[in-house]
Design an enzyme around this catalytic site. Structure first.
Site, PDB file in Angstrom:
ATOM      1  N   THR A   1       4.771   0.890  -4.791  1.00  0.00           N
ATOM      2  CA  THR A   1       4.373  -0.493  -5.017  1.00  0.00           C
ATOM      3  C   THR A   1       4.543  -0.917  -6.473  1.00  0.00           C
ATOM      4  OG1 THR A   1       2.897  -0.433  -3.126  1.00  0.00           O
ATOM      5  CG2 THR A   1       2.463  -2.144  -4.748  1.00  0.00           C
TER       6      THR A   1
ATOM      7  N   GLN B   1       0.835  -1.205   0.000  1.00  0.00           N
ATOM      8  CA  GLN B   1       0.000   0.000   0.000  1.00  0.00           C
ATOM      9  C   GLN B   1       0.866   1.251   0.000  1.00  0.00           C
ATOM     10  OE1 GLN B   1      -3.463  -0.243  -0.202  1.00  0.00           O
ATOM     11  NE2 GLN B   1      -2.872  -2.374  -0.537  1.00  0.00           N
ATOM     12  N   CYS B   2       1.870   1.263  -0.828  1.00  0.00           N
ATOM     13  CA  CYS B   2       2.864   2.337  -0.857  1.00  0.00           C
ATOM     14  C   CYS B   2       2.878   2.965  -2.240  1.00  0.00           C
ATOM     15  CB  CYS B   2       4.229   1.717  -0.521  1.00  0.00           C
ATOM     16  SG  CYS B   2       5.629   2.838  -0.674  1.00  0.00           S
ATOM     17  N   GLY B   3       3.271   4.201  -2.317  1.00  0.00           N
ATOM     18  CA  GLY B   3       3.389   4.874  -3.602  1.00  0.00           C
ATOM     19  C   GLY B   3       4.426   4.243  -4.518  1.00  0.00           C
TER      20      GLY B   3
END
Length: 165
Positions: A51, A47-49
């Site tokens: 990803t 759930q990371c920018g």
């Protein structure tokens, strides 16, 4: 003459048993890397920018595995960017088609960091965010660290990998 580490000594820092992501199977990381000439260790989050880097990491795995690169990803919630393991596995395996080894969620920084990441931090630096990439040689030495903003397609990262292969 350059010496090659014996299998017993190769990648000593990886001598840890970890569970695969969203699986009951436990594997020894050193055994996974037994035939490798270089290992790329990456702390990940679904759930990371960053990803989207799973796609590039898979491309590196496909491009260099036969030449001796082993890519190992470590799901981590050390930056509060991970969901449950089922969602992390879906992101990796379904959304991005990851075939490189992904390990179950572990802490990668601070006092509770997994011993592997504590050693990586001792040799270089602790992860500053998700998708830090640690390039390790068979002697268990961190050759170079690439932060989250250096994508897997980076010419600098590829040159460092090729330098070990």
């Amino acid at each position: 003459m350059v010496s090659t580490p014996t299998l017993a000594k190769a990648f000593d820092m990886l001598d840890h048993d970890l569970r695969r992501l969203h699986s009951s199977e436990t594997v020894n990381l050193q055994t996974l890397a037994a035939d490798a000439r270089a290992v790329l260790l990456v702390n990940t989050a679904s759930q990371c920018g960053f990803t989207g880097q799973f796609e590039g990491l898979e491309a590196l795995h496909q491009a260099y595995a036969e030449r001796g690169l082993k890519v190992i990803g470590f799901s981590s919630d050390s930056f509060n960017q991970e969901t449950d393991e089922a969602s992390a596995a879906e992101t990796c395996f379904v959304n991005f088609g990851v075939t490189f080894d992904m390990m179950a969620t572990i802490p990668v920084r601070g006092a509770d960091a997994h011993p592997l990441f504590a050693e990586l931090a001792r040799q270089s630096r602790a992860p500053r965010w998700n998708f830090n990439k640690y390039l390790v040689n068979p002697d268990g030495e961190v050759v170079e660290v690439f932060g989250a903003t250096t994508g897997p397609e980076s010419a600098k990262l590829k040159a460092a990998i090729e330098g070990l292969l």
